[in-house]
Design a protein around this motif. Sequence first.
Motif, short mmCIF file in Angstrom:
data_model
loop_
_atom_site.label_atom_id
_atom_site.label_comp_id
_atom_site.label_asym_id
_atom_site.label_seq_id
_atom_site.Cartn_x
_atom_site.Cartn_y
_atom_site.Cartn_z
N ARG A 208 0.87 -1.03 -0.06
CA ARG A 208 0.02 0.11 -0.09
C ARG A 208 0.91 1.25 0.11
N ASP A 209 1.92 1.21 0.85
CA ASP A 209 2.71 2.61 1.05
C ASP A 209 3.31 2.70 -0.15
N GLU A 210 3.88 1.75 -0.86
CA GLU A 210 4.87 1.77 -2.29
C GLU A 210 3.79 2.06 -3.50
N GLY A 211 2.65 2.05 -3.21
CA GLY A 211 1.62 2.50 -4.30
C GLY A 211 1.29 1.25 -5.22
N ARG A 225 -0.24 -1.12 -9.47
CA ARG A 225 0.96 -1.69 -10.23
C ARG A 225 1.06 -3.23 -10.40
N ARG A 226 0.36 -3.51 -11.34
CA ARG A 226 0.21 -4.81 -11.61
C ARG A 226 1.69 -5.53 -12.15
N LEU A 229 3.68 -6.65 -8.99
CA LEU A 229 3.20 -7.97 -8.82
C LEU A 229 3.66 -8.99 -9.37
N GLU A 230 3.62 -8.88 -10.82
CA GLU A 230 3.93 -9.83 -11.59
C GLU A 230 5.40 -10.29 -11.68
N ALA A 231 6.11 -9.28 -11.48
CA ALA A 231 7.64 -9.40 -11.35
C ALA A 231 8.02 -10.23 -10.28
N LEU A 232 7.45 -9.70 -8.81
CA LEU A 232 7.53 -10.72 -7.89
C LEU A 232 6.98 -12.17 -7.89
N ALA A 233 5.95 -12.24 -8.64
CA ALA A 233 5.50 -13.63 -8.96
C ALA A 233 6.06 -14.70 -9.61
N THR A 234 7.07 -14.09 -10.54
CA THR A 234 7.78 -14.99 -11.56
C THR A 234 9.26 -15.26 -11.13
#
Length: 234
Positions: A208-211, A225-226, A229-234
């Motif tokens: 939340r704080d990082e937008g 910022r999809r 999230l996608e970068a973290l999930a791969t």
Amino acid sequence: MTLISVRPVPFGTGRSVPTLMIMRLSFLTGSGRRRHLDPGETLLWEGEEAIFVANVVSGVMKLSTQTSDGREQILGLAYPSDFIGRPFTETSPYSVEALGEAVVCIFRRLDFERFVHEHARLEHKLLERTLSELDKTRRWMLLLGRFNAEERLATLLLEVASRNTLPIDGNAGQFDDEQFELPMSRQQIADVLGLTIETVSRQFTKFRDEGVIMISGHRTITILRRDVLEALAT
């Protein structure tokens, strides 16, 4: 578990396409019965006789097994239109529990198996589903075994977003792929991801704080910022 309807019900509801499309045939539409599950109520117990198979109509179900030392191992989640249960198996290979209020449409396993034997296309669909389940289990084991807390939560948020989006105001039949309602509490998220509730809360606050996300009310999430999230999930 309470039987709330004895009338035939449609196989699936919502946006997502059922794994077994062929189950829309009139045979199953006419034989299914609705059951309402309270939060925490178990639909299937691991190792017990598999009397029925089911389709999730609403709510989210948790699939789990017990390890040799008695700990619970989460195998995955089932969302509306997902098929649960194991045809051609006399006992259930896992337990299925409602995370919140849920409604399922159940079919007697023996009736379902008889129908499958008579329809080769459905047998093919069941094989596809089995292979898909194996892939999902491998991804889930990777998530729990190798991902850190931030990566686990990012993966879960993307999964829920793809299955639990909210309708766009004033646009009937259209859905916002970036906004969804969390179907579980933070404690349940912690249990599913193998984390503590404190860690989950910190990660939500960080996103939340990082937008990366916006949190409205108790459980409404908007992805801002999809790509993150996608970068973290791969």
